[in-house]
Enzyme design. Structure first.
Site, PDB file in Angstrom:
ATOM      1  N   GLU A  34       0.811  -1.225   0.000  1.00 15.93           N
ATOM      2  CA  GLU A  34       0.000   0.000   0.000  1.00 15.93           C
ATOM      3  C   GLU A  34       0.843   1.274   0.000  1.00 15.93           C
ATOM      4  OE1 GLU A  34      -3.778  -1.670   2.555  1.00 15.93           O
ATOM      5  OE2 GLU A  34      -2.024  -1.029   3.683  1.00 15.93           O
TER       6      GLU A  34
HETATM    7  C1  TNX Z   1      -4.471  -3.975   4.744  1.00 20.20           C
HETATM    8  S1  TNX Z   1      -3.186  -5.980   3.255  1.00 20.20           S
HETATM    9  C2  TNX Z   1      -3.197  -3.795   5.211  1.00 20.20           C
HETATM   10  C3  TNX Z   1      -2.991  -3.286   6.558  1.00 20.20           C
HETATM   11  C4  TNX Z   1      -4.274  -3.076   7.290  1.00 20.20           C
HETATM   12  C5  TNX Z   1      -5.255  -4.172   6.944  1.00 20.20           C
HETATM   13  C6  TNX Z   1      -6.531  -4.124   7.695  1.00 20.20           C
HETATM   14  C7  TNX Z   1      -1.913  -5.256   3.825  1.00 20.20           C
HETATM   15  C8  TNX Z   1      -0.635  -5.835   3.490  1.00 20.20           C
HETATM   16  N1  TNX Z   1      -2.057  -4.152   4.556  1.00 20.20           N
HETATM   17  O1  TNX Z   1      -2.227  -2.094   6.511  1.00 20.20           O
HETATM   18  O2  TNX Z   1      -4.015  -3.075   8.652  1.00 20.20           O
HETATM   19  O3  TNX Z   1      -5.520  -4.087   5.571  1.00 20.20           O
HETATM   20  O4  TNX Z   1      -7.320  -5.231   7.423  1.00 20.20           O
END
Ligand code: TNX
EC number: 3.2.1.52
Length: 513
Positions: free
Chosen positions: A313
């Site tokens: 992200e």
């Molecule tokens: C996605 S999927 C994230 C996290 C969040 C989570 C909450 C991923 C690698 N990162 O930063 O905490 O969703 O469900």
């Protein structure tokens, strides 16, 4: 209580979770477990068995040098495998290694049942070995800090389900959770905050060493994650010179308004739950030195073979910069003699260190080219860890009315949905050979303590254990939802005994004792 043949009721199969490779239930009398039943074998395994039996039954079995009715022994075989034979006269557990003995003991403890005569183990022949070498749980100690007691409790819970990796998500926008001697301001200035204004905290080097030791005693390897280049807002409280300004998109503004959260401001603790706005400065010598310092110090106290560098992200980092940065970061980890792990987005970079492992967090049916990024790790000579968010993200709500949890992964994740998927059927071209293992992450935006963690993780963690350990879904009658539903029901008394605050989801007819 398990129904027994004696009272004329149906005999349900002995309940073992995760499902073993082979289980043959015999028809002769069970082995009676009484206070004079002696146990012999390697000291650690004997202690594990005696402790587990005492906590389950109250019986304090004597240890004996040899000739005991319950014998544990090592005999060559595949890693982590064991064979368990029980009849009316004896219990024999033969395992390939110490981990196999540990798993065999936990299987034996799941088989303990009460009939009208007292505690018994049914007549059974069982052969077992894991499908995947890497069977992980991840705990996010950054959104909410979870201290030593909670982490050690989670290790014990996971190890009893035959997980062998604890991945710790040690840094995120909301706080920095691990002492780094070369960068002391991280814990001095960036560890005091958490989601929602809750208190923070961090692990000292000795805390971390204690976690590693407790994990090792439970046959688990610790994988530390320092998430870069995104998820780094907390760094701006300590070393602002290595951070880019927060990237405030319209989407972020909308989300913050809807949730009534403040927007992130550089240098000020962030208490919201938005993602994707922070980034380290890329192509910057200070940043490169920072990363080398942090990863070097964390690797130094990590005996395991992996270091996870995040990479998820990173919407606040331009794509070309992101790719160059992840290439450098994976090479840094490799230069320390460790295998880099990164979230699947890093597969967009062409020059990752060879053999880097990708962690796929897309859905069971991939969207938005996430499968392509995941496959790139395989082309680079690495493998994949599968963490499909709509199956094994333990922080998703199990049903819409549940007080804790999120719903972004396709709405609530029922127990059935967490069970009904197979790792080899998620990404085209990625089968058992390309899969390093399975991991169930628990992000803690909504989980503040062990009770919250238990309520979200249990029982779905048992479905994840089965995906990681057991033969492929549907490959035998035991690897089906109907069987799992019956078997997991019978773990309720064991979990209750151990103080695990599982959620008795209505999908299962839970056994009462
Ligand atoms: C996605 S999927 C994230 C996290 C969040 C989570 C909450 C991923 C690698 N990162 O930063 O905490 O969703 O469900």
């Amino acid at each position: 209580m398990r129904r027994s043949a004696q009272n004329g009721d149906t005999v349900s199969e002995p309940a073992v979770v995760p499902a073993p490779r082979l289980l043959q239930a015999g028809s002769s009398a069970p082995f009676a477990v009484t206070a004079d039943v002696a146990v012999s074998g390697p000291a650690d395994a004997v202690r594990t068995l005696r402790d587990a039996v005492r906590s389950r039954t109250g019986l304090d079995l004597p240890a004996s040098p040899d000739g005991a009715a319950v014998t544990l022994a090592i005999e060559p075989g595949s890693p982590e495998s064991y064979v368990l034979d029980v009849d009316a006269a004896s219990v024999r557990l033969l395992a390939a290694d110490d981990a196999g003995l540990f798993y065999g003991v936990h299987t034996l403890v799941q088989l303990l049942a009460q009939d009208e005569t007292g505690w018994v183990v049914p007549d059974v022949h069982l052969e077992d070995a894991p499908r995947f070498a890497y069977r992980g749980v991840m705990l996010d100690v950054a959104r909410h800090f979870h201290g030593l007691d909670t982490v050690t409790a989670y290790i014990e819970r996971a190890a009893a389900l035959k997980f062998n990796v604890l991945h710790l998500h040690l840094s995120d926008d909301q706080g920095w959770r691990i002492e780094v001697p070369s960068r002391p301001l991280l814990t001095a200035r960036a560890s005091g905050s958490a989601v929602g204004g809750d208190g923070g905290g961090f692990f000292t080097r000795d805390d971390y060493r204690a976690i590693v030791a407790h994990a090792a005693a439970h046959h688990m390897t610790v994988v530390p994650e320092i998430d870069v280049p995104g998820h780094t807002h907390a760094v701006s409280l300590a070393y602002p010179e290595v951070c880019a300004p927060p990237a405030i998109s319209d989407h972020l503004r909308d989300e913050a308004r809807q949730r009534g959260e403040a927007l992130p401001i550089a240098g000020i603790a962030y208490e919201g739950i938005a993602v994707g706005f922070s980034s380290l400065r890329i192509d910057d010598e200070d940043t490169d030195r920072f990363l080398a310092d942090v990863i070097g110090d964390v690797a130094e106290i990590t005996p395991g073979p992996y270091v996870h560098i995040g990479g998820d992200e990173a919407h606040g980092t331009p794509p070309a910069d992101f790719a160059r940065f992840m290439e450098r970061a994976t090479r840094l980890v490799a230069s320390l003699g460790r295998t880099p792990i990164a979230w699947h987005e890093a597969g967009a970079a062409a020059g990752l260190a060879p053999g880097s492992i990708g962690q796929y967090w897309g859905f069971r049916t991939p969207t938005d080219g996430m499968d392509e990024k995941a496959r790139a790790f395989v082309r680079g000579g690495g493998q994949l860890i599968l963490s499909p968010a709509d199956a094994v993200y333990l922080d998703m709500k199990p049903d819409a009315d549940f007080a804790l949890g999120l719903t972004w992964a396709n709405g609530p994740t029922t127990l059935r949905r967490s069970y009904d998927w197979d790792p080899a059927a998620v990404i085209d071209g990625v089968g058992d050979e390309e899969i390093h293992g399975v991991e169930a992450p628990l992000w803690t935006e909504t989980a503040r303590d062990l009770a919250d963690i238990d309520a979200l993780a249990f029982p779905r963690i048992a479905a994840a254990a089965e995906a990681a350990w057991s033969p492929a879904l549907g490959s035998d009658a035991r690897r089906t939802w109907d069987s799992f539903r019956e078997r997991v029901a019978q773990l309720a008394p064991l979990w209750t005994r151990r103080g695990i605050g599982f959620t008795p989801l209505a999908e299962v007819d839970w056994t009462r004792e």
